[in-house]
Design a protein around this motif. Sequence first.
Motif, PDB file in Angstrom:
ATOM      1  N   VAL A 117       0.845  -1.197   0.000  1.00  0.00           N
ATOM      2  CA  VAL A 117       0.000   0.000   0.000  1.00  0.00           C
ATOM      3  C   VAL A 117       0.877   1.242   0.000  1.00  0.00           C
ATOM      4  CG1 VAL A 117      -1.773   1.297   1.232  1.00  0.00           C
ATOM      5  CG2 VAL A 117      -1.829  -1.206   1.234  1.00  0.00           C
ATOM      6  N   LEU A 118       0.597   2.106  -0.960  1.00  0.00           N
ATOM      7  CA  LEU A 118       1.278   3.393  -1.052  1.00  0.00           C
ATOM      8  C   LEU A 118       0.444   4.430  -0.295  1.00  0.00           C
ATOM      9  CD1 LEU A 118       3.557   5.108  -2.459  1.00  0.00           C
ATOM     10  CD2 LEU A 118       1.938   5.414  -4.351  1.00  0.00           C
ATOM     11  N   CYS A 119       1.039   5.007   0.759  1.00  0.00           N
ATOM     12  CA  CYS A 119       0.354   6.025   1.571  1.00  0.00           C
ATOM     13  C   CYS A 119       0.885   7.389   1.146  1.00  0.00           C
ATOM     14  CB  CYS A 119       0.655   5.828   3.049  1.00  0.00           C
ATOM     15  SG  CYS A 119       0.248   4.195   3.673  1.00  0.00           S
ATOM     16  N   ILE A 120      -0.011   8.311   0.868  1.00  0.00           N
ATOM     17  CA  ILE A 120       0.410   9.587   0.293  1.00  0.00           C
ATOM     18  C   ILE A 120      -0.151  10.765   1.082  1.00  0.00           C
ATOM     19  CG2 ILE A 120       0.199  11.104  -1.727  1.00  0.00           C
ATOM     20  CD1 ILE A 120       0.064   8.549  -3.442  1.00  0.00           C
ATOM     21  N   GLY A 121       0.712  11.743   1.313  1.00  0.00           N
ATOM     22  CA  GLY A 121       0.272  13.026   1.854  1.00  0.00           C
ATOM     23  C   GLY A 121       1.030  14.126   1.154  1.00  0.00           C
ATOM     24  N   ALA A 122       0.349  15.175   0.785  1.00  0.00           N
ATOM     25  CA  ALA A 122       1.017  16.251   0.049  1.00  0.00           C
ATOM     26  C   ALA A 122       0.210  17.533   0.178  1.00  0.00           C
ATOM     27  CB  ALA A 122       1.143  15.877  -1.427  1.00  0.00           C
ATOM     28  N   CYS A 123       0.882  18.643   0.090  1.00  0.00           N
ATOM     29  CA  CYS A 123       0.136  19.906  -0.021  1.00  0.00           C
ATOM     30  C   CYS A 123       0.932  20.912  -0.834  1.00  0.00           C
ATOM     31  CB  CYS A 123      -0.248  20.474   1.341  1.00  0.00           C
ATOM     32  SG  CYS A 123       1.085  20.743   2.478  1.00  0.00           S
ATOM     33  N   GLN A 124       0.200  21.764  -1.442  1.00  0.00           N
ATOM     34  CA  GLN A 124       0.771  22.838  -2.252  1.00  0.00           C
ATOM     35  C   GLN A 124      -0.091  24.053  -1.930  1.00  0.00           C
ATOM     36  OE1 GLN A 124       0.754  22.273  -6.557  1.00  0.00           O
ATOM     37  NE2 GLN A 124       2.923  22.727  -6.613  1.00  0.00           N
ATOM     38  N   GLN A 125       0.398  24.838  -0.983  1.00  0.00           N
ATOM     39  CA  GLN A 125      -0.492  25.845  -0.397  1.00  0.00           C
ATOM     40  C   GLN A 125      -0.660  27.084  -1.252  1.00  0.00           C
ATOM     41  OE1 GLN A 125      -1.278  26.314   3.564  1.00  0.00           O
ATOM     42  NE2 GLN A 125       0.032  24.660   4.285  1.00  0.00           N
ATOM     43  N   SER A 126       0.032  27.118  -2.380  1.00  0.00           N
ATOM     44  CA  SER A 126      -0.239  28.232  -3.284  1.00  0.00           C
ATOM     45  C   SER A 126      -1.631  28.088  -3.878  1.00  0.00           C
ATOM     46  CB  SER A 126       0.806  28.259  -4.400  1.00  0.00           C
ATOM     47  OG  SER A 126       0.933  26.977  -4.974  1.00  0.00           O
ATOM     48  N   THR A 127      -2.127  26.852  -3.952  1.00  0.00           N
ATOM     49  CA  THR A 127      -3.451  26.651  -4.523  1.00  0.00           C
ATOM     50  C   THR A 127      -4.514  26.482  -3.444  1.00  0.00           C
ATOM     51  OG1 THR A 127      -2.876  24.317  -4.698  1.00  0.00           O
ATOM     52  CG2 THR A 127      -2.670  25.641  -6.671  1.00  0.00           C
ATOM     53  N   ARG A 128      -4.089  26.068  -2.234  1.00  0.00           N
ATOM     54  CA  ARG A 128      -5.091  25.801  -1.199  1.00  0.00           C
ATOM     55  C   ARG A 128      -4.465  26.161   0.132  1.00  0.00           C
ATOM     56  NH1 ARG A 128      -6.791  20.160   0.956  1.00  0.00           N
ATOM     57  NH2 ARG A 128      -8.609  20.688   2.174  1.00  0.00           N
ATOM     58  N   ARG A 129      -4.740  27.360   0.618  1.00  0.00           N
ATOM     59  CA  ARG A 129      -4.048  27.874   1.786  1.00  0.00           C
ATOM     60  C   ARG A 129      -4.821  27.499   3.042  1.00  0.00           C
ATOM     61  NH1 ARG A 129      -1.940  34.064   2.687  1.00  0.00           N
ATOM     62  NH2 ARG A 129      -0.520  33.493   4.375  1.00  0.00           N
ATOM     63  N   TYR A 130      -4.209  26.631   3.853  1.00  0.00           N
ATOM     64  CA  TYR A 130      -4.915  26.099   5.012  1.00  0.00           C
ATOM     65  C   TYR A 130      -5.215  27.167   6.057  1.00  0.00           C
ATOM     66  CZ  TYR A 130      -4.042  21.415   3.244  1.00  0.00           C
ATOM     67  OH  TYR A 130      -4.024  20.288   2.479  1.00  0.00           O
ATOM     68  N   GLY A 131      -4.375  28.197   6.101  1.00  0.00           N
ATOM     69  CA  GLY A 131      -4.596  29.274   7.068  1.00  0.00           C
ATOM     70  C   GLY A 131      -5.840  30.086   6.768  1.00  0.00           C
ATOM     71  N   LEU A 132      -6.450  29.866   5.618  1.00  0.00           N
ATOM     72  CA  LEU A 132      -7.692  30.573   5.289  1.00  0.00           C
ATOM     73  C   LEU A 132      -8.861  29.594   5.206  1.00  0.00           C
ATOM     74  CD1 LEU A 132      -6.300  33.049   2.618  1.00  0.00           C
ATOM     75  CD2 LEU A 132      -6.877  33.522   5.003  1.00  0.00           C
ATOM     76  N   THR A 133      -8.744  28.522   5.976  1.00  0.00           N
ATOM     77  CA  THR A 133      -9.756  27.473   5.956  1.00  0.00           C
ATOM     78  C   THR A 133     -11.164  28.014   6.082  1.00  0.00           C
ATOM     79  OG1 THR A 133      -8.187  25.964   6.956  1.00  0.00           O
ATOM     80  CG2 THR A 133     -10.495  25.350   7.104  1.00  0.00           C
ATOM     81  N   PHE A 134     -11.359  28.916   7.041  1.00  0.00           N
ATOM     82  CA  PHE A 134     -12.720  29.381   7.310  1.00  0.00           C
ATOM     83  C   PHE A 134     -13.259  30.244   6.180  1.00  0.00           C
ATOM     84  CE2 PHE A 134     -11.761  29.098  12.105  1.00  0.00           C
ATOM     85  CZ  PHE A 134     -11.920  27.728  12.062  1.00  0.00           C
ATOM     86  N   ALA A 135     -12.355  31.056   5.606  1.00  0.00           N
ATOM     87  CA  ALA A 135     -12.797  31.905   4.507  1.00  0.00           C
ATOM     88  C   ALA A 135     -13.172  31.061   3.285  1.00  0.00           C
ATOM     89  CB  ALA A 135     -11.696  32.896   4.145  1.00  0.00           C
ATOM     90  N   ASN A 136     -12.489  29.920   3.152  1.00  0.00           N
ATOM     91  CA  ASN A 136     -12.744  29.067   1.991  1.00  0.00           C
ATOM     92  C   ASN A 136     -13.995  28.215   2.145  1.00  0.00           C
ATOM     93  OD1 ASN A 136     -10.385  30.021   0.918  1.00  0.00           O
ATOM     94  ND2 ASN A 136      -9.155  28.275   1.559  1.00  0.00           N
ATOM     95  N   LEU A 137     -14.487  28.092   3.372  1.00  0.00           N
ATOM     96  CA  LEU A 137     -15.637  27.237   3.616  1.00  0.00           C
ATOM     97  C   LEU A 137     -16.884  27.797   2.952  1.00  0.00           C
ATOM     98  CD1 LEU A 137     -15.613  26.359   7.411  1.00  0.00           C
ATOM     99  CD2 LEU A 137     -15.276  24.807   5.496  1.00  0.00           C
TER     100      LEU A 137
END
Lengths: 410, 140
Positions: A129-149
């Motif tokens: 099983v290949l387990c994957i985690g990745a982020c590219q915050q230029s496209t999805r900025r976690y610090g603006l989670t609430f604004a994006n909701l």
Amino acid sequence: MTGGWRKPVLRHIFSVQPRLWRYGINTGQAAIVGVGATPYYFRGESAPQTIYELIGKAALAAAADAGLCITDVDGLAFYANGFEPGLLTEMLGIPEINFAATVAAQGGGSAGILDLAAMAIETGRAKAVLCIGACQQSTRRYGLTFANLVATPNGIWSRTAGLTGGPGQTFALVARRYMHKFGVRREAFAEVVMASRAYTANRPGALRRKPLSLDEYMASPMLADPLCRLDFCLETDGALAFIVTSAERARDLAQRPVYIAASAHGGSGDWGRSFFWLNMPDAMFTSAGAEHTARRLYQQAGIGPADIDVALLYDHFSPLVILQLEDYGFCRRGEGGDFVQSGAIRHNGAIPVNPHGGHLSEAYVIGMTHIREAVEQLRGTAINQIPNAQFALVTGGPAPIPVSGAILQN
Amino acid sequence: MNIEIATAPDVRDVDVPKDAWTQPFWDAAERGELLLPRCVNCGHFRWPPGPFCPRCRSQTVAWTAPGAGQIYSFTILREKKDDGSVQVIVPALIAFPGADGVRLIASIAATPIDHINIGASVELSWSPAKNASIPIFRVT
């Protein structure tokens, strides 16, 4: 001054079962055999690579590390909404998939990918099983989670109260209540950040390496009082991948196997939507919501907190490290501030925490770097190696349930 | 040094989404009343308003005034405005001793920030959104 915290009386609060065989009661039949990672980039600096390119590089590196070919992979495990299995198999030329699942969580599910992978291996559904985690915050900025909701009837309250940023703002409410309830001071949060920075001084790939003084911490601008900028994790681009296979097969591969002695995803229903809800019962409000997971992990592995040699705790915000230390039984409820200020989480302390520098100082790839560090510690190849590390605890983020964790063993 | 005063966030452009279970809250808010849903079967307050009591699974609620609120926790945000001024916003959790278990996420306004403490009693007022009145609180 740290010796007094070791082997605490707390051990008995978790009903520890005797271990039935070497790798625990019902797990340990799966092992992490390969680790791959891209470099860690500040937000936006991974361009022009796409996130799938980053994932592909990490996946190929993980296969090579294991001494496998990517075509040996027949299972996929994700969290945080996952990635497209079809696109991955097309891109990497994976001939068949027999298992593909996503932990129904965001960062809370990071360690939970090991739970999915172990289930797939233990039940014979997949071979690797290949387990994957990745982020590219230029496209999805976690610090603006609430604004994006997308606003919902149940979720509009953050917006109308002015909480338009991210979880750091709502965890500030938790941090203040915790400080009020137990007399904890910002110096304790500072120690979590300073300890993480001490660990990255010798790590070339870490994004924040300069030693940090208490004065510098106190001068950092307040983002969500009582949390200052340095209490917030980094914003990173990057990808990591792990390959999990059977313990039996692991013994013939390239690396020293790291066994999954325990893994869990879930949580107490009272923890609910966590920082999106903020109506947890009073006692749970000033926690990381991890007590339930802690109990399950210790029971599965047949060990207690005193047996853990190194803890990789999801550190999106510094106070949550302290609350997890309490939830996982490394110190008593309300004593986490004194505990960290005693030096307990440093390299020679009672329980070294995040010797890779964690999300606060090395990189933030939603919990993945913590799994990597646990594997390196248990292979004996970590940069800040804890001598003779046998058991490593890895946690997913304090976040809406399911939250997750794993105990790994060499 | 100027004393910083907490002010309510500007919500005039916020379109509050409503459903059958939250509508009574907003209807009461239009009348200037803060009412919370209490289970008719077991007396448990539920929050946010939803179709089932998490304690007894009953669906029926009575919309009930919770009495005075207190600050359970808060944070302080400073937002720079276009004209260079700084707006101090204090999102808080408001607990109600008369409605055990409910914490409203709401802002503190019209209060010097050094008067804002956990446990402080608050009084209610309202801030206009596009289609709703939003509860805000002032330390008394």
